[in-house]
Write a protein that holds these residues in place. Structure first.
Motif, PDB file in Angstrom:
ATOM      1  N   CYS A   9      25.819  -5.232 -12.089  1.00 51.87           N
ATOM      2  CA  CYS A   9      25.140  -5.680 -10.876  1.00 51.87           C
ATOM      3  C   CYS A   9      24.656  -7.121 -11.059  1.00 51.87           C
ATOM      4  O   CYS A   9      24.422  -7.587 -12.175  1.00 51.87           O
ATOM      5  CB  CYS A   9      23.973  -4.757 -10.532  1.00 51.87           C
ATOM      6  N   CYS A  19      24.058  -3.882 -18.232  1.00 48.11           N
ATOM      7  CA  CYS A  19      24.033  -3.040 -17.028  1.00 48.11           C
ATOM      8  C   CYS A  19      24.914  -1.816 -17.266  1.00 48.11           C
ATOM      9  O   CYS A  19      26.060  -1.929 -17.725  1.00 48.11           O
ATOM     10  CB  CYS A  19      24.547  -3.841 -15.823  1.00 48.11           C
ATOM     11  N   SER A  25      22.597   2.509  -7.734  1.00 44.98           N
ATOM     12  CA  SER A  25      21.663   1.616  -8.402  1.00 44.98           C
ATOM     13  C   SER A  25      21.745   1.879  -9.897  1.00 44.98           C
ATOM     14  O   SER A  25      21.738   3.038 -10.339  1.00 44.98           O
ATOM     15  CB  SER A  25      20.235   1.843  -7.888  1.00 44.98           C
ATOM     16  N   CYS A  26      21.840   0.808 -10.704  1.00 43.45           N
ATOM     17  CA  CYS A  26      21.909   0.991 -12.152  1.00 43.45           C
ATOM     18  C   CYS A  26      20.566   1.443 -12.685  1.00 43.45           C
ATOM     19  O   CYS A  26      19.530   1.305 -12.023  1.00 43.45           O
ATOM     20  CB  CYS A  26      22.363  -0.304 -12.832  1.00 43.45           C
ATOM     21  N   CYS A  29      17.666  -1.366 -12.994  1.00 41.66           N
ATOM     22  CA  CYS A  29      17.044  -1.745 -11.720  1.00 41.66           C
ATOM     23  C   CYS A  29      16.193  -0.603 -11.166  1.00 41.66           C
ATOM     24  O   CYS A  29      15.124  -0.820 -10.591  1.00 41.66           O
ATOM     25  CB  CYS A  29      18.121  -2.147 -10.707  1.00 41.66           C
ATOM     26  N   CYS A  36      19.214  -3.480  -6.509  1.00 45.08           N
ATOM     27  CA  CYS A  36      20.444  -3.515  -7.307  1.00 45.08           C
ATOM     28  C   CYS A  36      21.599  -3.935  -6.404  1.00 45.08           C
ATOM     29  O   CYS A  36      21.970  -3.207  -5.477  1.00 45.08           O
ATOM     30  CB  CYS A  36      20.709  -2.140  -7.930  1.00 45.08           C
TER      31      CYS A  36
END
Length: 628
Positions: A9, A19, A25-26, A29, A36
């Protein structure tokens, strides 16, 4: 070492963290409460927007960690950092605890909790790498840690708060952050090892910054000093416009080399303590307001002339009293130099010619014995040149080329050059002192030509100056990008690149003095082509530094041929500069070159090789302006 992901991201890329590429969403984040983005966001488009986004992310992370670990701590807004002081500090510093006007800030609480020991700015950059990093001899020695310096300033006008600015400057350092149990528990791989190993190929070690290079006219001021600027209510909008829009145009190179110094050490103390200087700045603000916003009418013209008249009146009164010479010099140099940053080429409200102001400034420089103060500055002694002497030298050297005469302080520059000393011109305007001193010698040579110098002696002098200039040529690989992989400007590299541009312009200036010179000479054509190539290493656009290269652009552009690479380069950079290309000295030199090219191209089309000189073109336009 893991293989760096190229599909993570954009938030993790900006933070230079690993990441896990989780969707939507990672994990990083999600844990930190960050947005993200896998699609290229708007803030990724420019380096400035990336820096703003990075500051916002840092504030969000601090807020999240403080919420987890210290419920009793002061809440930190994601968008509005806590105030460190209630006024403008007029001298940048690193000691937040030196401000005694408010309760301890969140930063000071973090520093005391983590056990940070105060280290002077130069100490951060002088310290070698820690031992556990040295043991990894297979990796290049880059600076793996970052130190964030937060500065907040608030402006008071007539004791009324009008504006507050918050900035965070990030410096690289070999000093590791101390490990403390119980606060800001960043994952071990993301704080030191991951940040170090991932960034080694993408970032440059930050260059040391000398925050005390110049001797400023108002002396050292404490960081907690409150700048109170007294203006009439009807002029408050002019002051606000000057601080918001004009100030950043005036000393861009000084701001790069000494972060925030132009504002805190030069402009704000002058506005506070020097009424003549204040009127000068308000007049310049009105000129800029009229030009950029297209204002017409008696009101704006009256604002310009009213403050211009007030400036001259107070100057005359001070000169009559024969007192406050330093303040008079400060205001006089401001009247000369600030005009270079504002206005349009066809401005109808002309000021007194700059060289008439400079005659008065010359007298003041001698009264203050500023040239004599430079005799104590040598190659082996600490450099603290008077700021106003350096500014006056900049105007003197390049201004002399405008008029075809010798610089007033040419002997001083010659002595400084022989002693290997510095005036601080590189720190103030971007060109190394040696090149500026050589430009001074070329201007002296041109003045002697006008007095009837023998041709053989002239050619000998040209040869000597050419040889001296050759000694300053950069080595292979020294001219490279001035922007690091993180988008930050590298100050010393920028000055090296700008010096290279000035060097080529000085060579062109010298070649035009050769008897029988023509624009079509191979040497001139090659120098102009090299100049166009050198401009590729100067950041372009509104946040770039084209406006700091007006004199070199004039020298190269005035001898460029119709099919020259210079012209396409100049057109492209003007386009990237946008509306800013129409104002100040840059707008004037753009207009001058357009007229000059129109006249010379017509003569070339008719088979003639005698070109119109740029000074003659200025005279035809009725211009008596300083183009720097």
């Amino acid at each position: 070492m893991h293989r760096r992901s190229r599909t993570g991201c954009f938030t993790c890329r900006l933070r230079r963290k690993k990441c896990d590429e989780g969707k939507s969403s990672c994990r990083a984040c999600k844990n930190l409460g960050l947005v993200c983005d896998y699609k290229r966001p708007m803030w990724w488009s420019t380096g400035e927007k990336r820096r703003q986004q990075k500051e916002m992310i840092k504030n969000v992370i601090k807020h999240t960690q403080l919420t987890k670990k210290h419920s009793q701590a002061v809440p930190l807004s994601a968008n509005t950092p806590p105030s460190l002081c209630h006024s403008i500090p007029t001298s940048d510093g690193f000691n937040d605890h030196a401000v005694h006007t408010r309760a301890p800030s969140v930063e000071s609480q973090l520093s005391s909790s983590c056990g940070f020991q105060h280290t002077a700015p130069e100490g951060y950059f002088a310290m070698g790498p820690p031992q556990h990093v040295v043991s990894h001899s297979q990796y290049p020695m880059f600076s793996p840690y970052e130190v964030d310096i937060k500065t907040e300033r608030q402006i008071f006008v007539n004791d009324v708060p009008t504006r507050r600015d918050s900035t965070i400057s990030t410096f690289s350092t070999y000093q590791p952050p101390p490990i403390s149990s119980g606060i800001l528990d960043y994952p071990i791989d993301s704080w030191v090892q991951q940040d170090y190993f991932e960034s080694q190929r993408e970032t440059f070690a930050e260059e040391p910054v000398d925050f005390n290079f110049f001797e400023y006219p108002h002396g050292p001021l404490t960081p907690s000093h409150e700048a109170v600027i007294d203006v009439e209510e009807c002029d408050q909008h002019l002051l606000n416009h000057f601080l918001d829009n004009v100030l950043r145009l005036i000393f861009p190179i000084l701001d790069v080399n000494q972060h925030g110094s132009a504002r805190s050490d030069v402009i704000l103390p002058g506005l506070e303590a020097n009424r003549c200087y204040l009127h000068c700045c308000l007049s310049i603000s009105a000129v800029h307001l009229k030009a950029t916003q297209g204002l017409e009418g008696e009101q704006i013209d009256n604002d310009i002339m009213r403050h211009r008249y007030a400036t001259i009146s107070e100057l005359c009164e001070a000169l009559g009293r024969d007192t406050d010479h330093a303040q008079i010099l400060e205001a006089t140099l401001g009247m000369i130099f600030f005009q270079c940053s504002v206005g349009t080429p066809d401005d109808r409200l002309r000021d007194i010619p700059w060289h008439q102001h400079f005659s008065a400034a010359t007298s003041l420089v001698n009264k203050l014995e500023l040239p004599a103060s430079l005799s104590t500055i040598g190659a082996a002694t600490p450099t603290h040149p008077p700021f106003n002497m350096t500014l006056a030298s900049w105007i003197d050297i390049l201004g002399a080329t405008m008029l075809g005469r010798s610089p007033v302080f040419a002997d001083t520059y010659r002595e400084q050059n022989m002693a290997g000393a510095t005036l601080g011109l590189a720190e103030l305007m971007g060109c190394d002192d040696r090149i500026m001193f050589l430009i001074s010698e070329i201007a002296c040579l041109e003045a002697r030509i006008a007095d009837g110098m023998d041709v053989n002696i002239l050619c000998k002098y040209i040869e000597i100056l050419g040889t001296e200039m050759g000694k300053t040529e950069p080595l292979a690989g020294q001219i490279t990008s001035a922007i690091s992989a993180t988008g930050a400007i590298r100050p010393k590299q920028l000055c090296a690149n700008m010096t290279n541009v000035f060097r080529l312009a000085a060579r062109i200036y010298l070649c035009t003095l050769v008897p029988g010179y023509q624009n079509s000479n191979v040497s001139i054509v090659n120098l102009v082509a090299a100049f166009a190539d050198a401009m590729n290493f100067i950041p372009a656009g509104p946040e770039g530094f084209d406006r700091s290269l007006v004199w070199p652009i004039l020298m190269a552009g005035s001898v460029s041929l119709p099919q020259s690479q210079f012209r396409s380069m100049f057109t492209e950079r003007c386009s990237r500069l946008g509306e800013a290309a129409d104002f100040g000295s840059f707008g004037r030199v753009r207009e001058l070159l357009k007229d000059l090219w129109s006249m010379n191209d017509n003569t070339y089309a008719c088979g003639e090789r005698q070109s119109v000189h740029w000074r003659d073109a200025m005279q035809q336009k009725g211009w008596d302006v300083l183009l720097i």
